[in-house]
Design a protein around this motif. Structure first.
Motif, PDB file in Angstrom:
ATOM      1  N   THR A   1      39.121 -34.867   5.042  1.00 13.81           N
ATOM      2  CA  THR A   1      39.610 -34.429   3.545  1.00 13.81           C
ATOM      3  C   THR A   1      38.888 -35.542   2.530  1.00 13.81           C
ATOM      4  O   THR A   1      37.744 -35.308   1.357  1.00 13.81           O
ATOM      5  CB  THR A   1      40.983 -34.101   3.208  1.00 13.81           C
ATOM      6  OG1 THR A   1      41.308 -33.837   4.398  1.00 13.81           O
ATOM      7  CG2 THR A   1      41.167 -33.811   1.257  1.00 13.81           C
ATOM      8  N   LEU A   2      38.852 -36.767   2.643  1.00 15.93           N
ATOM      9  CA  LEU A   2      38.198 -37.280   1.996  1.00 15.93           C
ATOM     10  C   LEU A   2      36.553 -38.325   2.385  1.00 15.93           C
ATOM     11  O   LEU A   2      35.536 -38.490   1.817  1.00 15.93           O
ATOM     12  CB  LEU A   2      39.313 -38.496   1.107  1.00 15.93           C
ATOM     13  CG  LEU A   2      39.916 -38.051   0.089  1.00 15.93           C
ATOM     14  CD1 LEU A   2      41.074 -39.637  -0.044  1.00 15.93           C
ATOM     15  CD2 LEU A   2      39.328 -37.511  -0.987  1.00 15.93           C
ATOM     16  N   VAL A   3      36.571 -38.769   3.710  1.00  9.85           N
ATOM     17  CA  VAL A   3      36.243 -39.280   4.361  1.00  9.85           C
ATOM     18  C   VAL A   3      35.707 -38.714   5.196  1.00  9.85           C
ATOM     19  O   VAL A   3      36.710 -37.777   6.203  1.00  9.85           O
ATOM     20  CB  VAL A   3      37.125 -40.480   5.355  1.00  9.85           C
ATOM     21  CG1 VAL A   3      36.595 -41.649   6.448  1.00  9.85           C
ATOM     22  CG2 VAL A   3      37.394 -41.408   4.262  1.00  9.85           C
ATOM     23  N   ASP A   4      34.833 -38.210   5.612  1.00  9.89           N
ATOM     24  CA  ASP A   4      33.727 -37.263   6.988  1.00  9.89           C
ATOM     25  C   ASP A   4      35.010 -38.370   8.501  1.00  9.89           C
ATOM     26  O   ASP A   4      34.529 -39.097   8.337  1.00  9.89           O
ATOM     27  CB  ASP A   4      32.236 -37.433   6.873  1.00  9.89           C
ATOM     28  CG  ASP A   4      31.776 -37.349   8.558  1.00  9.89           C
ATOM     29  OD1 ASP A   4      31.274 -35.968   7.759  1.00  9.89           O
ATOM     30  OD2 ASP A   4      31.607 -37.463   9.155  1.00  9.89           O
ATOM     31  N   PHE A   5      34.881 -37.363   8.872  1.00 10.50           N
ATOM     32  CA  PHE A   5      35.900 -37.383  10.397  1.00 10.50           C
ATOM     33  C   PHE A   5      34.745 -37.730  11.208  1.00 10.50           C
ATOM     34  O   PHE A   5      35.043 -38.925  12.029  1.00 10.50           O
ATOM     35  CB  PHE A   5      36.407 -36.128  10.970  1.00 10.50           C
ATOM     36  CG  PHE A   5      37.522 -36.158  12.102  1.00 10.50           C
ATOM     37  CD1 PHE A   5      38.943 -36.323  11.590  1.00 10.50           C
ATOM     38  CD2 PHE A   5      37.098 -36.501  12.815  1.00 10.50           C
ATOM     39  CE1 PHE A   5      40.021 -37.206  12.492  1.00 10.50           C
ATOM     40  CE2 PHE A   5      38.236 -36.407  13.886  1.00 10.50           C
ATOM     41  CZ  PHE A   5      39.277 -37.273  14.164  1.00 10.50           C
ATOM     42  N   GLY A   6      33.843 -37.179  11.336  1.00 12.68           N
ATOM     43  CA  GLY A   6      32.828 -37.665  12.837  1.00 12.68           C
ATOM     44  C   GLY A   6      32.333 -38.819  12.664  1.00 12.68           C
ATOM     45  O   GLY A   6      32.603 -38.952  13.594  1.00 12.68           O
TER      46      GLY A   6
ATOM     47  N   LYS B   1      32.754 -30.000   8.430  1.00 11.76           N
ATOM     48  CA  LYS B   1      31.687 -30.106   8.959  1.00 11.76           C
ATOM     49  C   LYS B   1      30.746 -28.399   9.327  1.00 11.76           C
ATOM     50  O   LYS B   1      31.979 -27.527   9.469  1.00 11.76           O
ATOM     51  CB  LYS B   1      31.843 -30.258  10.753  1.00 11.76           C
ATOM     52  CG  LYS B   1      31.451 -29.938  12.028  1.00 11.76           C
ATOM     53  CD  LYS B   1      31.780 -30.283  12.994  1.00 11.76           C
ATOM     54  CE  LYS B   1      30.879 -30.777  14.435  1.00 11.76           C
ATOM     55  NZ  LYS B   1      30.096 -31.543  14.676  1.00 11.76           N
ATOM     56  N   GLU B   2      29.901 -28.535   9.333  1.00  9.14           N
ATOM     57  CA  GLU B   2      28.762 -27.074   9.670  1.00  9.14           C
ATOM     58  C   GLU B   2      28.985 -26.633  10.860  1.00  9.14           C
ATOM     59  O   GLU B   2      29.065 -27.058  12.114  1.00  9.14           O
ATOM     60  CB  GLU B   2      27.299 -27.844   9.450  1.00  9.14           C
ATOM     61  CG  GLU B   2      26.391 -25.911   8.977  1.00  9.14           C
ATOM     62  CD  GLU B   2      25.058 -26.791   9.026  1.00  9.14           C
ATOM     63  OE1 GLU B   2      23.869 -25.896   9.048  1.00  9.14           O
ATOM     64  OE2 GLU B   2      24.752 -27.843   9.000  1.00  9.14           O
ATOM     65  N   GLY B   3      29.636 -25.262  10.352  1.00 11.36           N
ATOM     66  CA  GLY B   3      29.601 -24.215  11.553  1.00 11.36           C
ATOM     67  C   GLY B   3      30.535 -24.566  11.839  1.00 11.36           C
ATOM     68  O   GLY B   3      31.366 -23.490  13.153  1.00 11.36           O
ATOM     69  N   GLN B   4      32.343 -24.782  12.049  1.00 12.32           N
ATOM     70  CA  GLN B   4      33.546 -25.641  12.494  1.00 12.32           C
ATOM     71  C   GLN B   4      33.792 -24.539  12.141  1.00 12.32           C
ATOM     72  O   GLN B   4      33.818 -23.471  10.996  1.00 12.32           O
ATOM     73  CB  GLN B   4      34.058 -26.793  12.332  1.00 12.32           C
ATOM     74  CG  GLN B   4      35.375 -27.229  12.925  1.00 12.32           C
ATOM     75  CD  GLN B   4      35.676 -28.281  12.435  1.00 12.32           C
ATOM     76  OE1 GLN B   4      35.473 -28.625  11.395  1.00 12.32           O
ATOM     77  NE2 GLN B   4      36.735 -29.067  13.594  1.00 12.32           N
ATOM     78  N   SER B   5      35.036 -23.695  12.750  1.00 11.42           N
ATOM     79  CA  SER B   5      35.841 -22.459  12.917  1.00 11.42           C
ATOM     80  C   SER B   5      36.971 -22.846  11.634  1.00 11.42           C
ATOM     81  O   SER B   5      37.489 -24.084  11.361  1.00 11.42           O
ATOM     82  CB  SER B   5      36.482 -21.790  13.703  1.00 11.42           C
ATOM     83  OG  SER B   5      37.250 -20.898  13.814  1.00 11.42           O
ATOM     84  N   THR B   6      37.276 -22.492  11.110  1.00 13.82           N
ATOM     85  CA  THR B   6      38.209 -22.103  10.052  1.00 13.82           C
ATOM     86  C   THR B   6      40.156 -21.696  10.526  1.00 13.82           C
ATOM     87  O   THR B   6      41.384 -21.778   9.763  1.00 13.82           O
ATOM     88  CB  THR B   6      38.223 -21.294   8.465  1.00 13.82           C
ATOM     89  OG1 THR B   6      38.049 -20.308   8.470  1.00 13.82           O
ATOM     90  CG2 THR B   6      36.950 -22.081   8.101  1.00 13.82           C
ATOM     91  N   ASP B   7      39.974 -21.414  11.842  1.00 12.57           N
ATOM     92  CA  ASP B   7      41.118 -20.210  12.315  1.00 12.57           C
ATOM     93  C   ASP B   7      42.344 -21.322  12.932  1.00 12.57           C
ATOM     94  O   ASP B   7      43.131 -20.736  12.422  1.00 12.57           O
ATOM     95  CB  ASP B   7      40.614 -20.124  13.607  1.00 12.57           C
ATOM     96  CG  ASP B   7      39.507 -18.936  13.942  1.00 12.57           C
ATOM     97  OD1 ASP B   7      38.951 -18.352  12.682  1.00 12.57           O
ATOM     98  OD2 ASP B   7      38.962 -18.332  14.652  1.00 12.57           O
ATOM     99  N   HIS B   8      42.283 -22.304  12.793  1.00 13.29           N
ATOM    100  CA  HIS B   8      43.210 -23.295  12.667  1.00 13.29           C
ATOM    101  C   HIS B   8      44.385 -24.111  11.673  1.00 13.29           C
ATOM    102  O   HIS B   8      45.077 -24.065  11.546  1.00 13.29           O
ATOM    103  CB  HIS B   8      42.636 -24.905  13.370  1.00 13.29           C
ATOM    104  CG  HIS B   8      42.055 -26.041  12.374  1.00 13.29           C
ATOM    105  ND1 HIS B   8      41.108 -25.615  12.228  1.00 13.29           N
ATOM    106  CD2 HIS B   8      42.228 -26.685  11.832  1.00 13.29           C
ATOM    107  CE1 HIS B   8      39.807 -26.045  11.365  1.00 13.29           C
ATOM    108  NE2 HIS B   8      40.541 -26.520  11.384  1.00 13.29           N
ATOM    109  N   LEU B   9      43.840 -23.389  10.234  1.00 10.91           N
ATOM    110  CA  LEU B   9      43.936 -23.725   8.821  1.00 10.91           C
ATOM    111  C   LEU B   9      45.099 -22.314   8.649  1.00 10.91           C
ATOM    112  O   LEU B   9      44.672 -21.210   7.985  1.00 10.91           O
ATOM    113  CB  LEU B   9      43.298 -24.082   8.046  1.00 10.91           C
ATOM    114  CG  LEU B   9      42.343 -24.796   8.069  1.00 10.91           C
ATOM    115  CD1 LEU B   9      40.860 -25.090   7.174  1.00 10.91           C
ATOM    116  CD2 LEU B   9      43.500 -26.306   7.702  1.00 10.91           C
ATOM    117  N   ILE B  10      45.595 -21.928   9.465  1.00  7.29           N
ATOM    118  CA  ILE B  10      46.478 -21.032   9.332  1.00  7.29           C
ATOM    119  C   ILE B  10      47.443 -20.781   8.216  1.00  7.29           C
ATOM    120  O   ILE B  10      47.801 -19.375   7.787  1.00  7.29           O
ATOM    121  CB  ILE B  10      46.883 -20.173  10.799  1.00  7.29           C
ATOM    122  CG1 ILE B  10      48.377 -21.545  11.021  1.00  7.29           C
ATOM    123  CG2 ILE B  10      46.205 -20.162  11.927  1.00  7.29           C
ATOM    124  CD1 ILE B  10      48.983 -20.924  12.420  1.00  7.29           C
TER     125      ILE B  10
END
Length: 251
Positions: free
Chosen positions: A23-28, A225-234
């Protein structure tokens, strides 16, 4: 009157609460590298036939592909969760629990001491400009993270953004972590704002539920993250990709 515009919807707010990782820090760039180092040290200390990908999969990521499950333990869990899961993997391969737990903790301490935090902690695109704009409008800001307080504060200092936050609440600062509302309540009290005049921004659905359970004004999901799905943010009320004006701006 303080306003924020998210995907063209206007919110009147007094405060913003951010999750940290993703959210603030790039996770990967941070946690995939850090966790691979931890697994490397664990494997180096053992003589059992358990490959690195097995440890990674137990945490919800791929060692080789550097991808992660946004619903998995690495993305959502606390440090203690990670240590416990890795210890459990050793135990399941015949290492006595006390030895497994000590080996993982020793490995963790070595990684914490040796890790190149400065080069690995990177901000989400547009973050610094957004924080400055919010500060200019006297919007109060805080951080609610599943990470420990000291490590969170250290990483925010490395990014030179710690001065923007009047509250930093870590997993070790409360009795109940996400998605229970305690983090938001503690942060809002320190910031002298009401949850219902505050938005929560995070990269997991646990963050979205945190905002809802605390009766915040809105829960905003971020997937950078580019290309990552948003499906988990229901349970997200809105979803952004970064902090540029394309998605979010101070009104």
């Amino acid at each position: 009157m303080r306003k924020i515009v998210i995907n063209e919807k206007v919110y009147e707010i007094d405060g913003i609460l951010f999750d940290k990782d993703g959210t603030l820090v790039d996770f990967g760039s941070l946690w995939i590298t850090w966790t691979k180092d931890l697994i490397d040290k664990i494997v180096h200390k053992t003589d059992i036939s358990c490959n690195k990908e097995t440890y990674a999969n137990a945490l919800g990521f791929s060692y080789e592909e550097r991808t992660w499950d946004p619903k998995g333990p690495l993305a959502i869990g606390s440090l203690q969760d990670i240590i416990s899961i890795l210890s459990r993997e050793l135990y399941s391969n015949g290492v006595p629990w006390n030895d497994a737990f000590k080996l993982v903790n020793d490995s963790y301490q070595e990684v914490e001491s040796d890790f190149n935090w400065h080069d690995s902690v990177k901000a989400i695109r547009g973050l610094r400009d957004f924080l400055q704009q919010a500060s200019n409008r006297s919007i109060k800001m805080g951080v609610v993270t599943s990470d420990n307080y000291d490590r969170a504060r250290h990483q925010l200092k490395l990014l030179e953004i710690d001065h923007y936050f009047s509250a930093i609440v870590g997993h070790d600062s409360v009795e109940q972590g996400k998605p229970f509302p305690e983090m938001v309540k503690v942060a809002c009290k320190r910031m002298d704002v009401k949850p219902e005049r505050t938005i929560v921004i995070g990269d997991s659905n646990g963050d979205m539920l945190l905002g809802r359970n605390a009766k915040s004004l809105s829960s905003i999901g971020i997937v950078s993250k580019e290309g990552q799905s948003t499906d988990h943010l229901i349970n997200a009320d809105a979803i952004i990709r970064d902090y540029t004006n394309e998605f979010i701006k101070i009104g």
